[in-house]
Write an enzyme that holds these catalytic residues in place. Structure first.
Site: not given
Length: 286
Positions: A53, A97, A120
């Protein structure tokens, strides 16, 4: 008939080139999109994802910050960090995460992220907006699947799409996004009876169950489009999807490989969501 293997690398490259161009335009206005990624603990797979990422951000010309916290970091410290990032004008997207260590509540962490920085799309407000069709970020993996289907010219409207899996991250939002595209949607899960009978009705089959090679030719209608969201590590160390790739090649019309398609596209949508969050922030201050 032999399935056409969807070229994920080509699709991702095209999208990321467009994102990079938009990032450069925004930078000329004095705004550089910024993404902060928080990782707690030493899960090897999570660290690989975070590196990928961060690398993708840098290649797109975005600002990237990675916060690596020890396994035993108290939940209060994680929430304090999120609060600091919420107030940082250089950060437009925040990603924590998963998985988090057991002593940290994922629910509290997700809800602590500012709604406008939730790239997200896990925050309850953004999930609600998704459900009612309001504008906002879309969950990265399901949105990536929709973009893949469109890029290869798959007609979604009016088709029967079957999603295998009902997770909050993929299965449920995948069903919602398919409904938005006017598909007729069925969701299968661990309690579904006669699953093969249902999946064989699918024009578009999306596997997101987390079991290596669970889906084979007996689950697939000839000519169906098969999208494999799963990524599993075999005893040999190799990666495999939820679909038995070789077994379905002679039955499906299109199939996505694992790795190399849905995974990179997920990161691409993360970049897009971060870019759009930065564009919104820039519009609000202009």
């Amino acid at each position: 008939m032999s399935a056409q293997i969807i070229n994920g690398k080509e699709i991702v490259s095209s999208y990321r080139a467009d994102i990079k161009q938009q990032v450069e335009q925004l930078k000329q206005q004095g705004v550089q999109p910024g993404l902060a990624v928080v990782i707690v603990g030493d899960d090897p797979a999570s660290h690989v994802y975070v590196r990928n990422k961060a690398k993708a951000c840098e290649e797109a010309g975005m600002h990237s910050e990675v916060y690596k916290l020890p396994e035993q970091t108290p939940e209060a410290d994680v929430l304090d960090l999120i609060s600091k990032l919420n107030g940082d004008q250089a950060i437009h997207g925040i990603l924590v995460q998963s998985p988090l260590p057991g002593h940290i509540s994922e629910e509290r962490v997700v809800e602590a992220i500012a709604v406008e920085k939730d790239v997200d799309c896990f925050h309850p407000v953004n999930v609600g907006n998704l459900m009612i069709g309001k504008e906002g970020p879309a969950p990265c993996t399901p949105a990536g699947v929709i973009e893949i289907l469109k890029k290869v010219g798959v007609e979604i409207a009016g088709k029967h799409a079957v999603v295998i899996g009902r997770s909050n991250i993929v299965g449920k939002p995948m069903a919602i996004l398919l409904l938005r595209e006017n598909a007729t949607v069925t969701v299968c899960h661990s309690r579904t009876k006669n699953m093969e009978e249902i999946t064989r009705q699918a024009d578009i089959l999306i596997a997101a169950v987390g079991k290596a090679k669970m889906i084979n030719r007996s689950h697939i209608k000839p000519g169906a489009v098969v999208v494999d969201v799963g990524i599993n590590r075999l005893d040999t160390g190799k990666l495999a999807g939820d679909v038995d790739f070789d077994d379905v090649l002679e039955t499906a019309s299109y199939v996505t490989p694992v790795p190399g398609c849905v995974g990179p596209m997920t990161i691409t949508i993360l970049l897009r969501n971060t870019l759009e969050a930065a564009q919104c922030a820039a519009s609000a201050t202009s």
